[in-house]
Design a protein around this motif. Structure first.
Motif, short mmCIF file in Angstrom:
data_model
loop_
_atom_site.label_atom_id
_atom_site.label_comp_id
_atom_site.label_asym_id
_atom_site.label_seq_id
_atom_site.Cartn_x
_atom_site.Cartn_y
_atom_site.Cartn_z
N SER A 206 0.85 -1.20 0.00
CA SER A 206 0.00 0.00 0.00
C SER A 206 0.88 1.24 0.00
O SER A 206 1.96 1.25 0.60
CB SER A 206 -0.91 0.01 1.24
N GLY A 207 0.39 2.29 -0.65
CA GLY A 207 1.10 3.56 -0.65
C GLY A 207 0.45 4.60 0.23
O GLY A 207 0.78 5.78 0.15
N VAL A 224 -0.91 -8.41 -10.69
CA VAL A 224 -0.97 -8.92 -9.32
C VAL A 224 -1.89 -8.01 -8.51
O VAL A 224 -1.68 -6.80 -8.46
CB VAL A 224 0.43 -8.98 -8.69
N TYR A 225 -2.90 -8.61 -7.89
CA TYR A 225 -3.80 -7.88 -7.00
C TYR A 225 -3.51 -8.32 -5.57
O TYR A 225 -3.30 -9.51 -5.31
CB TYR A 225 -5.26 -8.19 -7.32
N VAL A 226 -3.52 -7.37 -4.64
CA VAL A 226 -3.34 -7.70 -3.22
C VAL A 226 -4.29 -6.84 -2.40
O VAL A 226 -4.49 -5.66 -2.67
CB VAL A 226 -1.87 -7.50 -2.77
N ALA A 227 -4.94 -7.48 -1.41
CA ALA A 227 -5.85 -6.77 -0.51
C ALA A 227 -5.08 -6.29 0.71
O ALA A 227 -4.25 -7.02 1.26
CB ALA A 227 -7.00 -7.67 -0.10
N ASN A 228 -5.37 -5.06 1.14
CA ASN A 228 -4.66 -4.43 2.25
C ASN A 228 -5.61 -4.14 3.41
O ASN A 228 -6.45 -3.24 3.32
CB ASN A 228 -4.03 -3.12 1.78
N ARG A 229 -5.46 -4.91 4.49
CA ARG A 229 -6.21 -4.61 5.70
C ARG A 229 -5.50 -3.47 6.44
O ARG A 229 -4.29 -3.43 6.50
CB ARG A 229 -6.30 -5.86 6.58
N THR A 233 -7.78 -1.23 1.22
CA THR A 233 -7.63 -0.97 -0.20
C THR A 233 -7.26 -2.24 -0.94
O THR A 233 -6.87 -3.25 -0.34
CB THR A 233 -6.52 0.07 -0.47
N LEU A 234 -7.37 -2.16 -2.25
CA LEU A 234 -6.93 -3.21 -3.15
C LEU A 234 -5.89 -2.59 -4.08
O LEU A 234 -6.17 -1.59 -4.75
CB LEU A 234 -8.11 -3.75 -3.95
N SER A 235 -4.69 -3.15 -4.08
CA SER A 235 -3.62 -2.63 -4.93
C SER A 235 -3.43 -3.50 -6.16
O SER A 235 -3.61 -4.73 -6.10
CB SER A 235 -2.30 -2.55 -4.15
N VAL A 236 -3.04 -2.86 -7.26
CA VAL A 236 -2.74 -3.54 -8.51
C VAL A 236 -1.26 -3.31 -8.80
O VAL A 236 -0.80 -2.16 -8.81
CB VAL A 236 -3.60 -3.01 -9.66
N VAL A 243 0.57 0.16 -9.54
CA VAL A 243 0.03 1.06 -10.57
C VAL A 243 -1.33 1.61 -10.20
O VAL A 243 -1.81 2.55 -10.84
CB VAL A 243 -0.02 0.37 -11.94
N ALA A 244 -1.98 1.03 -9.19
CA ALA A 244 -3.29 1.53 -8.76
C ALA A 244 -3.56 1.03 -7.36
O ALA A 244 -3.04 -0.01 -6.93
CB ALA A 244 -4.39 1.06 -9.71
N GLU A 245 -4.36 1.79 -6.62
CA GLU A 245 -4.81 1.39 -5.29
C GLU A 245 -6.18 2.02 -5.05
O GLU A 245 -6.32 3.23 -5.12
CB GLU A 245 -3.82 1.84 -4.21
N VAL A 246 -7.18 1.17 -4.81
CA VAL A 246 -8.55 1.66 -4.69
C VAL A 246 -9.17 1.17 -3.38
O VAL A 246 -8.86 0.08 -2.90
CB VAL A 246 -9.42 1.19 -5.88
N PRO A 247 -10.06 1.95 -2.76
CA PRO A 247 -10.77 1.52 -1.56
C PRO A 247 -11.62 0.29 -1.86
O PRO A 247 -12.17 0.14 -2.96
CB PRO A 247 -11.65 2.72 -1.21
N THR A 248 -11.74 -0.59 -0.86
CA THR A 248 -12.50 -1.82 -1.06
C THR A 248 -13.97 -1.68 -0.69
O THR A 248 -14.72 -2.66 -0.76
CB THR A 248 -11.90 -2.98 -0.24
N GLY A 249 -14.40 -0.51 -0.27
CA GLY A 249 -15.81 -0.31 0.03
C GLY A 249 -16.24 -0.93 1.34
O GLY A 249 -17.44 -1.14 1.56
N GLY A 250 -15.27 -1.23 2.21
CA GLY A 250 -15.59 -1.82 3.51
C GLY A 250 -14.35 -1.87 4.36
O GLY A 250 -13.32 -1.27 4.04
N ALA A 251 -14.42 -2.63 5.46
CA ALA A 251 -13.32 -2.68 6.42
C ALA A 251 -12.71 -4.07 6.50
O ALA A 251 -13.41 -5.08 6.58
CB ALA A 251 -13.83 -2.26 7.81
#
Length: 301
Positions: A206-207, A224-229, A233-236, A243-251
């Motif tokens: 995560s950044g 490669v996708y990885v979930a960040n607790r 977020t979900l990073s690509v 190259v991308a990091e987006v919120p996962t819409g939850g906790a």
């Protein structure tokens, strides 16, 4: 995909539109590669395994102990004849032979382990976290010992791969070039290794700068996708770069899975599964969520 199955720390496996099948703490699920059979761990101190028939809804067909403490992951060999289980609590890995119906056959092979890592709070002993079959070798990331444990299909131990001390490997995935991408839960990295297990890249999962505990890692559309607790977020990652990091819409995103252009993320601590659309290799939120008690695994099958 015919169904979406969701397991977690509640009291059953949910198939949206088809109801909930009672089973204790089914925190991870796997499907048989050919037969209409689904497998679930029961993440309990006295670990359990259940095989379900998926014909006409989920129906328990067989149960047995996992041979260890708190099973958290399981995988079926592509041949459909062998099931491997990772028991987090004591680090035990168990191998279970499957018959022509996909049900358990004979006694399991029980593989114990010893060792520890530099983090006294998390690495006081072995903690097997995942089972991955690759080239007829079983690979087991051990968070407690900073190793990728390796076994033949008969259960013979091969030389383990020793990783960075304190990394805490949780999940891994192999790509089509034989490279292995490993999520380090304790150092919040994604490290990539070549076929000789030489590290060729390392990137922060995560950044955001928030304390991060990576969970699941997988390949989607060549990335490669990885979930960040923590940052939730979900990073690509492509070519060793995020190259991308987006919120996962939850906790507390514990797991995710994709089918076609749809991606589901199990947000454990917000009791929800968020739905995304994949567009040009990146996840975009749809705004749709499924309400599920403490979801820990999503399985489109």
């Amino acid at each position: 995909m015919k169904h979406l199955y969701i397991g977690g720390y509640g009291s059953g496996i949910l198939a949206p539109g088809a109801g909930t099948t009672p089973v204790a703490s089914p925190s991870f699920l796997a499907a048989h590669p050919v037969l209409p059979v689904l497998y679930a761990v029961g993440e309990l101190e006295s670990g359990e395994l259940t095989a379900f028939s998926t014909t006409g809804g989920l129906k328990a067909a067989a149960r047995r102990p996992s041979a260890g403490h708190s099973p958290c992951h399981l995988a079926v060999h592509p041949s459909g004849t062998l099931l491997a289980v990772a028991n987090y609590g004591d680090g035990v890995v168990s191998l279970h032979h499957l018959d022509e119906r996909g049900l358990f056959r004979g006694e399991p092979v029980v593989l114990t382990h010893e060792g520890r890592g530099p983090r006294a709070d998390r690495q006081e002993g072995p903690h097997a976290h995942q089972c991955v079959f690759h080239d007829d070798v079983l690979h087991v990331p051990d968070l407690g010992t900073d190793e990728i444990r390796r076994y033949t299909l008969s259960g013979r131990a091969l030389e383990p791969v020793r990783l960075m001390p304190g990394m805490g490997p949780r999940h891994l995935v192999f790509d089509e070039h034989g490279r292995c991408h490993v999520a380090g839960e304790l150092d919040a990295t994604v490290r990539t290794y070549d076929e000789r297990w030489r590290e060729i890249s390392s990137v922060a999962s995560s950044g955001t700068g928030v304390l991060t505990y990576p969970s699941h890692i997988d390949l989607i559309g060549g990335a490669v996708y990885v979930a960040n607790r923590g940052p939730d977020t979900l990073s690509v990652i492509r070519d060793g770069k995020r190259v991308a990091e987006v919120p996962t819409g939850g906790a507390w995103p514990r797991h995710f899975a994709a089918d076609g252009d749809t991606l589901w993320v199990a947000n454990q601590n917000s009791d929800s599964v968020a739905v995304f659309r994949l567009k040009q290799g990146l996840p975009h939120p749809t705004g749709e969520t499924l309400e599920v008690k403490t979801p820990a695994c999503v399985l489109p099958a």
